[in-house]
Design a protein around this motif. Structure first.
Motif, PDB file in Angstrom:
ATOM      1  N   SER A  45       0.753  -6.596   0.927  1.00  0.00           N
ATOM      2  CA  SER A  45       0.343  -6.740  -0.478  1.00  0.00           C
ATOM      3  C   SER A  45      -0.837  -7.686  -0.481  1.00  0.00           C
ATOM      4  O   SER A  45      -0.697  -8.837  -0.154  1.00  0.00           O
ATOM      5  CB  SER A  45       1.473  -7.338  -1.301  1.00  0.00           C
ATOM      6  OG  SER A  45       0.963  -7.663  -2.570  1.00  0.00           O
TER       7      SER A  45
ATOM      8  N   GLY B 250      -0.880  -7.411  -5.231  1.00  0.00           N
ATOM      9  CA  GLY B 250      -0.883  -6.064  -5.814  1.00  0.00           C
ATOM     10  C   GLY B 250      -1.696  -5.984  -7.093  1.00  0.00           C
ATOM     11  O   GLY B 250      -2.362  -4.975  -7.360  1.00  0.00           O
TER      12      GLY B 250
ATOM     13  N   ASP C 149      -3.086  -3.433   0.749  1.00  0.00           N
ATOM     14  CA  ASP C 149      -3.242  -2.593  -0.443  1.00  0.00           C
ATOM     15  C   ASP C 149      -4.707  -2.515  -0.881  1.00  0.00           C
ATOM     16  O   ASP C 149      -5.156  -1.499  -1.434  1.00  0.00           O
ATOM     17  CB  ASP C 149      -2.364  -3.149  -1.573  1.00  0.00           C
ATOM     18  CG  ASP C 149      -1.821  -2.054  -2.469  1.00  0.00           C
ATOM     19  OD1 ASP C 149      -2.245  -0.900  -2.303  1.00  0.00           O
ATOM     20  OD2 ASP C 149      -0.999  -2.362  -3.352  1.00  0.00           O
TER      21      ASP C 149
ATOM     22  N   PRO D 282       0.817  -1.219   0.000  1.00  0.00           N
ATOM     23  CA  PRO D 282       0.000   0.000   0.000  1.00  0.00           C
ATOM     24  C   PRO D 282       0.851   1.271   0.000  1.00  0.00           C
ATOM     25  O   PRO D 282       1.548   1.542   0.976  1.00  0.00           O
ATOM     26  CB  PRO D 282      -0.799  -0.113   1.313  1.00  0.00           C
ATOM     27  CG  PRO D 282      -0.016  -1.054   2.169  1.00  0.00           C
ATOM     28  CD  PRO D 282       0.731  -1.972   1.260  1.00  0.00           C
TER      29      PRO D 282
END
Ligand code: NAI
Ligand code: 13P
Length: 311
Positions: free
Chosen positions: A225, A173, A229, A122
């Protein structure tokens, strides 16, 4: 060991600025039409420690790749030979629609003499460039290289956690961008915060399922991740993927020049999900939205009409 960042968009520029607190950084772009302030990262003045160039840097042993996932294949067609043998850190979040490969997969295939790592988690470019505290995941299958990179790329404001699960880190991601579009679409269509929370929760379930199918560890997806995120991008208008979803939900236009990784990645995920018979309902509907085959109301009706099941 010196560092160069390849790709002078918002993220590449932000990484170069952040890492320059540790020493000189080279920032490569294919077309640099600016001097001190990158229009893709407004309000951030380039420090003197960042050298901007259009000539591929030949001195740096560690290269951070910040070219968007859908452009990486073309970039490598032109530059793989110059990169091969150096340590490559992939910073893109997506799945290549043309090949179905992840960015690290593209790098490994094009540069077989290189060690490939992934930097993800993030982090809005604007936050990193301003030196705001950020925690990221550095993934590398080679323990010694992973350890060295973790130390080389950490700064007082940028805290890197290490993992050997490259697949999990990368898919976290890539997939969160797709779910962030869905969250934005729900908010844009006025469906409410409860609908968004349902999309985040069920979206995370399908992210974890898809990643597990590719050999990723569930713990990786539950970390920075993945869940971390996803929270950032599905709840903040700082995210381009979320804003693209908002526009879809409102039936409003969206600037096609803005990088929205989740749109092409949704299409790549839908293809892989169909081929491997794995259920990815939200991602598949976002692919339909991105291709203009359905609208947000139809997508929501289809999700709500799915058979009732165990969680
Ligand atoms: N902006 C952000 O906050 C973050 C972005 N990322 C990821 O970083 C990657 C890059 O995103 P941004 O920098 O934000 O995008 P951007 O839209 O700001 O910049 C993209 C850059 O890539 C360049 N580019 C496009 N095709 C190219 C090619 N074939 N060869 C060389 N350069 C090329 C463009 O000229 C542009 O400078 C994406 O995968 C994104 O998901 C990751 C974390 C945060
Ligand atoms: O990946 C990001 C934050 O971690 C940036 O998100 P957007 O690409 O949606 O702006």
């Amino acid at each position: 060991m010196s560092v160069a960042v390849l790709g002078a968009g918002a993220f590449g520029t932000a990484l170069a600025v952040a890492l320059s607190v540790r020493g000189p950084v080279t920032l490569w772009g294919r077309r640099i039409g600016w001097r001190e302030e990158n229009p893709l990262l407004p309000g951030v003045m380039l420090p003197g420690q960042v050298r901007v160039t259009q000539g591929m840097p030949d001195g740096a042993q560690t290269l951070l790749l910040a070219v968007p996932a859908q452009a990486l294949g073309r970039f490598l067609d032109d530059h793989a030979r110059a990169l091969n043998g150096r340590t490559l850190v992939s910073c893109a979040k997506g799945i290549d629609l043309a090949s179905g490969r992840s960015p690290a997969g593209l790098l490994a295939a094009a540069c077989p003499a290189s060690t490939v790592a992934v930097l993800t988690g993030p982090s809005f470019a604007a936050d990193i460039a301003r030196g705001l505290p950020t925690a990221l995941t550095l993934a590398c299958a080679d323990a010694a290289t992973g350890h060295a990179l973790q130390h080389q790329l950490s700064t007082p404001a940028l805290r890197l956690y290490r993992t050997a699960d490259v697949t999990g880190a990368e898919l976290g991601g890539a997939l969160k961008n797709v779910i962030a579009i869905a969250a934005g679409a729900a908010i844009g269509a006025g469906l409410g915060d409860s609908a968004r929370a349902a999309i985040i929760g069920r979206g995370f379930a399908e992210m974890t399922r898809f990643a597990a199918l590719h050999g990723a560890l569930p713990d990786t997806l539950a970390g920075l991740s993945g869940l971390g995120d996803l929270i950032l991008t599905a709840t903040s208008e700082g995210s381009r993927n979320f804003r693209f979803g908002l526009a879809l939900g409102r039936g409003a236009p969206f600037d096609p020049a803005v990088t929205v990784e989740g749109a092409a990645t949704a299409r790549a995920v839908a293809r892989i999900a169909a081929a491997r018979a794995v259920e990815m309902p939200i991602s598949t509907l976002i692919a339909g939205l991105a291709e203009g085959r359905i609208d947000v109301k139809q997508a929501m009706d289809l999700l709500m009409a799915r058979p009732l099941k165990e969680e």
